[in-house]
Design a protein around this motif. Sequence first.
Motif, PDB file in Angstrom:
ATOM      1  N   GLY A   3      10.704  68.239  56.933  1.00 47.24           N
ATOM      2  CA  GLY A   3      11.980  68.924  57.241  1.00 47.24           C
ATOM      3  C   GLY A   3      12.290  70.232  56.518  1.00 47.24           C
ATOM      4  N   ASP A   4      13.163  70.904  56.922  1.00 42.48           N
ATOM      5  CA  ASP A   4      13.609  72.106  56.040  1.00 42.48           C
ATOM      6  C   ASP A   4      14.505  71.606  55.185  1.00 42.48           C
ATOM      7  OD1 ASP A   4      11.995  73.925  57.569  1.00 42.48           O
ATOM      8  OD2 ASP A   4      13.536  74.341  58.986  1.00 42.48           O
ATOM      9  N   ILE A   5      14.742  72.659  54.165  1.00 46.54           N
ATOM     10  CA  ILE A   5      15.541  72.257  52.911  1.00 46.54           C
ATOM     11  C   ILE A   5      16.368  73.547  52.750  1.00 46.54           C
ATOM     12  CG2 ILE A   5      13.977  72.810  51.340  1.00 46.54           C
ATOM     13  CD1 ILE A   5      15.153  70.504  49.720  1.00 46.54           C
ATOM     14  N   HIS A   6      17.674  73.279  52.528  1.00 47.95           N
ATOM     15  CA  HIS A   6      18.481  74.029  51.723  1.00 47.95           C
ATOM     16  C   HIS A   6      19.229  73.564  50.733  1.00 47.95           C
ATOM     17  CE1 HIS A   6      17.813  76.741  55.248  1.00 47.95           C
ATOM     18  NE2 HIS A   6      17.957  75.738  56.017  1.00 47.95           N
ATOM     19  N   PHE A   7      20.001  74.479  50.012  1.00 48.95           N
ATOM     20  CA  PHE A   7      20.958  74.014  48.800  1.00 48.95           C
ATOM     21  C   PHE A   7      22.229  74.369  49.097  1.00 48.95           C
ATOM     22  CE2 PHE A   7      16.370  74.467  47.939  1.00 48.95           C
ATOM     23  CZ  PHE A   7      15.974  73.305  47.426  1.00 48.95           C
ATOM     24  N   ILE A   8      22.909  73.289  48.196  1.00 47.99           N
ATOM     25  CA  ILE A   8      24.425  73.645  48.156  1.00 47.99           C
ATOM     26  C   ILE A   8      24.824  73.591  46.699  1.00 47.99           C
ATOM     27  CG2 ILE A   8      26.764  72.554  48.384  1.00 47.99           C
ATOM     28  CD1 ILE A   8      25.915  71.583  50.874  1.00 47.99           C
ATOM     29  N   SER A   9      25.302  74.635  46.019  1.00 48.02           N
ATOM     30  CA  SER A   9      25.923  74.670  44.831  1.00 48.02           C
ATOM     31  C   SER A   9      26.912  75.123  44.606  1.00 48.02           C
ATOM     32  CB  SER A   9      24.510  75.461  43.822  1.00 48.02           C
ATOM     33  OG  SER A   9      24.455  75.324  42.511  1.00 48.02           O
ATOM     34  N   GLY A  10      27.195  76.098  43.477  1.00 46.99           N
ATOM     35  CA  GLY A  10      28.364  76.634  43.073  1.00 46.99           C
ATOM     36  C   GLY A  10      29.372  75.884  42.112  1.00 46.99           C
ATOM     37  N   LEU A  11      30.988  76.080  42.187  1.00 47.78           N
ATOM     38  CA  LEU A  11      31.556  75.244  41.302  1.00 47.78           C
ATOM     39  C   LEU A  11      32.287  74.085  41.674  1.00 47.78           C
ATOM     40  CD1 LEU A  11      33.858  78.601  40.926  1.00 47.78           C
ATOM     41  CD2 LEU A  11      31.769  77.989  39.560  1.00 47.78           C
ATOM     42  N   PRO A  12      32.531  73.252  40.669  1.00 47.25           N
ATOM     43  CA  PRO A  12      33.112  71.886  41.147  1.00 47.25           C
ATOM     44  C   PRO A  12      34.363  72.044  41.606  1.00 47.25           C
ATOM     45  CG  PRO A  12      33.155  72.358  38.839  1.00 47.25           C
ATOM     46  CD  PRO A  12      32.425  73.678  39.361  1.00 47.25           C
ATOM     47  N   ARG A  13      34.847  71.043  42.312  1.00 49.98           N
ATOM     48  CA  ARG A  13      36.129  70.851  43.138  1.00 49.98           C
ATOM     49  C   ARG A  13      36.503  72.122  43.908  1.00 49.98           C
ATOM     50  NH1 ARG A  13      37.292  66.010  43.340  1.00 49.98           N
ATOM     51  NH2 ARG A  13      39.583  66.452  43.451  1.00 49.98           N
ATOM     52  N   ALA A  14      35.415  72.607  44.510  1.00 50.23           N
ATOM     53  CA  ALA A  14      35.431  73.739  45.250  1.00 50.23           C
ATOM     54  C   ALA A  14      34.897  73.610  46.712  1.00 50.23           C
ATOM     55  CB  ALA A  14      34.627  74.715  44.696  1.00 50.23           C
ATOM     56  N   GLY A  15      34.789  72.210  47.038  1.00 51.14           N
ATOM     57  CA  GLY A  15      34.518  72.065  48.520  1.00 51.14           C
ATOM     58  C   GLY A  15      32.882  71.571  49.002  1.00 51.14           C
ATOM     59  N   SER A  16      32.124  71.334  47.830  1.00 49.09           N
ATOM     60  CA  SER A  16      30.875  70.982  48.274  1.00 49.09           C
ATOM     61  C   SER A  16      30.888  69.661  48.848  1.00 49.09           C
ATOM     62  CB  SER A  16      30.025  70.953  46.978  1.00 49.09           C
ATOM     63  OG  SER A  16      30.620  69.967  45.985  1.00 49.09           O
ATOM     64  N   THR A  17      31.604  68.636  48.692  1.00 48.08           N
ATOM     65  CA  THR A  17      31.487  67.460  49.159  1.00 48.08           C
ATOM     66  C   THR A  17      31.987  67.469  50.554  1.00 48.08           C
ATOM     67  OG1 THR A  17      31.639  66.471  47.075  1.00 48.08           O
ATOM     68  CG2 THR A  17      32.230  64.897  49.058  1.00 48.08           C
ATOM     69  N   LEU A  18      33.107  68.375  50.691  1.00 48.08           N
ATOM     70  CA  LEU A  18      33.723  68.481  52.108  1.00 48.08           C
ATOM     71  C   LEU A  18      32.920  69.112  52.940  1.00 48.08           C
ATOM     72  CD1 LEU A  18      36.099  68.510  54.002  1.00 48.08           C
ATOM     73  CD2 LEU A  18      36.889  70.616  52.861  1.00 48.08           C
TER      74      LEU A  18
END
Length: 271
Positions: A3-18
């Motif tokens: 499959g294809d892959i992308h990444f989620i990163s950035g700051l904590p408590r900033a909505g990555s889990t949401l």
Amino acid sequence: MQGDIHFISGLPRAGSTLLSAILRQNPRFRAGMTGPMGSLVDAMLRSMSMSNETSIFITDAQRKALLQGVFSSYYSDVPKGDVVFDTNRNWCTRLPLLTELFPRAKVICCVRDVPWILDSIERLIRKNKFQPSGIFNFEPGGTVYSRVDGLAAPNGMVGFAWNALREAFCGEETSCLMALTYETLTSRPQQAIAAVYDFIGETPFAHDFDNIEFDAEEFDRRLGTPGLHKVGRRVEAQGRKSVLPGDLWRKYENDAFWRDPARNPNKVRVV
């Protein structure tokens, strides 16, 4: 990878889990909380470096193939045509590597006003009053000032991620980068998710923003921070008064550099 892959990163408590909880409603998408791939990549890079005397026998082409092989093995159950979103705050520091391994991959960076991030963590600490948190090495002492200083330090939970994000914004691989603000994600989720689909080049999907489900209860319990990754059933912006003292709030209120065009020299897309 099949499959294809992308990444989620950035700051904590900033909505990555949401964001992951929303994306995984699409049956073709695999997304979740921070996984092991970031630490596995770091461990392999270290093992293949000159700190290992036998690494002289490993070429860069082999290093690349080995790292790709780790991703392929970990996501071996993902069918062809499906899409993986791997989450880790380290990815902002690994853009040159990621773009070499996966040239088509995009990196979505979740961002939020820093005082609200610090406020969110402090609220969790106060809520779980009977359980010292692993965020602070299970130490029950300290004050809001010492906790914020630790979080905002260069190697702290927030400070490291903020510096990594700044590095990504000023690097040479910003064409693969998009910043998604917590404010947009929670107050205008349809607009936010439409922007994500457009950025990664996927066909839009009808998401249900009133029925979101995600909770890593056992993981959070072991970290001594219940609720750290719990997502509410409905996507909505929640107004509240900060628990941070005013001087701490003012200290970090101008750190949202992604809002300032002068501090976004490569014109990273901000949603």
